[in-house]
Design an enzyme around this catalytic site. Structure first.
Site, short mmCIF file in Angstrom:
data_model
loop_
_atom_site.label_atom_id
_atom_site.label_comp_id
_atom_site.label_asym_id
_atom_site.label_seq_id
_atom_site.Cartn_x
_atom_site.Cartn_y
_atom_site.Cartn_z
N ALA A 255 53.29 -26.77 -36.89
CA ALA A 255 53.14 -27.98 -36.05
C ALA A 255 54.38 -28.88 -36.03
O ALA A 255 54.35 -29.96 -35.44
CB ALA A 255 51.91 -28.81 -36.45
N ALA A 256 55.49 -28.42 -36.60
CA ALA A 256 56.71 -29.25 -36.55
C ALA A 256 57.14 -29.47 -35.11
O ALA A 256 57.49 -30.60 -34.71
CB ALA A 256 57.83 -28.59 -37.35
N GLY A 257 57.09 -28.41 -34.32
CA GLY A 257 57.45 -28.55 -32.90
C GLY A 257 56.47 -29.47 -32.18
O GLY A 257 56.86 -30.23 -31.29
N ASP A 258 55.21 -29.42 -32.57
CA ASP A 258 54.21 -30.28 -31.93
C ASP A 258 54.49 -31.75 -32.23
O ASP A 258 54.39 -32.61 -31.35
CB ASP A 258 52.80 -29.89 -32.40
CG ASP A 258 52.49 -28.44 -32.07
OD1 ASP A 258 53.01 -27.95 -31.05
OD2 ASP A 258 51.74 -27.81 -32.83
O1 RIB Z 1 52.17 -25.14 -33.34
C1 RIB Z 1 51.21 -24.82 -34.30
C2 RIB Z 1 49.95 -24.36 -33.64
O2 RIB Z 1 50.20 -23.12 -33.00
C3 RIB Z 1 48.81 -24.08 -34.58
O3 RIB Z 1 48.02 -25.22 -34.80
C4 RIB Z 1 48.08 -22.94 -33.91
O4 RIB Z 1 46.77 -23.24 -33.53
C5 RIB Z 1 48.95 -22.52 -32.75
O5 RIB Z 1 48.50 -23.02 -31.56
#
Ligand code: RIB
Length: 312
Positions: A255-258
């Site tokens: 989730a770093a990119g998120d």
């Molecule tokens: O970016 C991380 C995410 O990638 C995870 O939460 C997983 O569900 C995938 O979608």
């Protein structure tokens, strides 16, 4: 200040251990978690944690995982009024392994995410009417992304596309001019452009290529090596260049990119300049890797501001 996310929502089953298994190998892990994930939901949760008003448009199955995932998203303060349930498909699942260095490997079974289509998008258009920024990723059908980007541009909403996961083929050519900021990491840049940017110089070249394809700006991220921001010259001579990384001890890069994209969207929605927004985004991504979890690893605003102040 309002942000809309049209994207995926998953249940993540994450194992933590010393090493990821190699092909044909079984390894003992240390612990595991079942939690809210999906790039869309993670970005929505992270943006809400940073203080934005967030509308999430996505699709889950009519099952217990879907109920739980939406309930978790609501706990972050995200509005799920435009999230729908699909009776024919299950909620998306991600099986994630994280090793002792914090590196991850992810397999997704997208389920209902891939059934987020034109009807759901049309019903959710009011979410775009009040948004300043739309965040998109590629865990939903690409035609839905394209239609969402088009609808956002018609309304003057800033479009941020995280081209993750890397698509199996090229993106539609008509998508690029609809994107204000595209934010590929090195793997995604490699799949989309045919070469892997490993240095800031190469990231600069990659970013320029995205602009030649029509994107208004591009931030190519290289994880612990920083990022490069390039902008179209059509809108004038705006600041661009390398973004220094923040030195942190990695626990999990999931989730770093998120978190990076959420930081970027929130800062842009607040009216910050893109260079400043990108720096804010880098701090969000860096803080995310210091803790385990998917949506749960999103940083608080205060932590981001403290990290930026320490680095100034
Ligand atoms: O970016 C991380 C995410 O990638 C995870 O939460 C997983 O569900 C995938 O979608």
């Amino acid at each position: 200040m309002s942000v809309a996310v049209i994207g995926s929502i998953n249940t993540d089953v994450t194992t933590y251990g010393v090493a990821l298994p190699r092909l044909g190998e079984t390894v003992m892990g240390k612990n595991y978690a079942i939690e809210l994930g999906g790039k869309g939901a993670n970005q929505a949760a992270a943006a809400a944690r940073l203080g934005a008003e967030v509308e999430f448009v996505g699709r889950v199955g009519a099952d217990a995982f879907g109920e739980l995932a939406l309930a978790h998203l609501c706990e972050f303060g995200v509005s799920t009024r435009y999230a729908t349930k699909d009776k024919e498909a299950a909620t998306g699942i991600a099986i994630i392994g994280v090793d002792a260095q914090g590196q991850n490997a992810i397999t997704i079974i997208p389920g209902a995410n891939m059934r987020l289509g034109e009807k759901e998008l049309t019903d959710a258009l009011p979410a775009l009417d009040k948004a300043k920024v739309l965040m998109l990723q590629l865990e939903i059908p690409i035609p839905t992304c394209l239609a969402a980007a088009r609808a956002a541009r018609e309304r003057g909403v800033v479009v941020v596309l995280d081209p993750a996961p890397a698509p199996l083929g090229p993106l539609p050519e008509e998508l690029y001019p609809l994107i204000d900021v595209i934010t590929p990491n090195e793997t995604e840049a490699e799949v989309l452009l045919g070469f892997r940017p490993r240095t800031l110089d190469e990231a600069s070249r990659a970013a320029r290529e995205f602009i030649e394809r029509g994107a208004h700006s591009a931030i190519v991220t290289l994880g612990s090596r920083g990022a490069f921001l390039a902008r179209s010259k059509i809108r004038g001579d705006l600041p661009e260049g390398p973004l220094a990384p923040f030195a942190v001890e990695p626990v999990s890069t999931v989730a770093a990119g998120d978190c990076f994209n959420a930081g970027l969207a929130v800062a842009l929605a607040e009216g910050r300049d893109l260079m400043e927004a990108a720096r804010f985004a880098c701090a969000c991504g860096a803080l995310c890797v210091t803790r385990p979890g998917s949506a749960a690893s999103a940083p608080q605003r205060k932590e981001v501001e403290e990290l930026l102040a320490r680095a100034a």
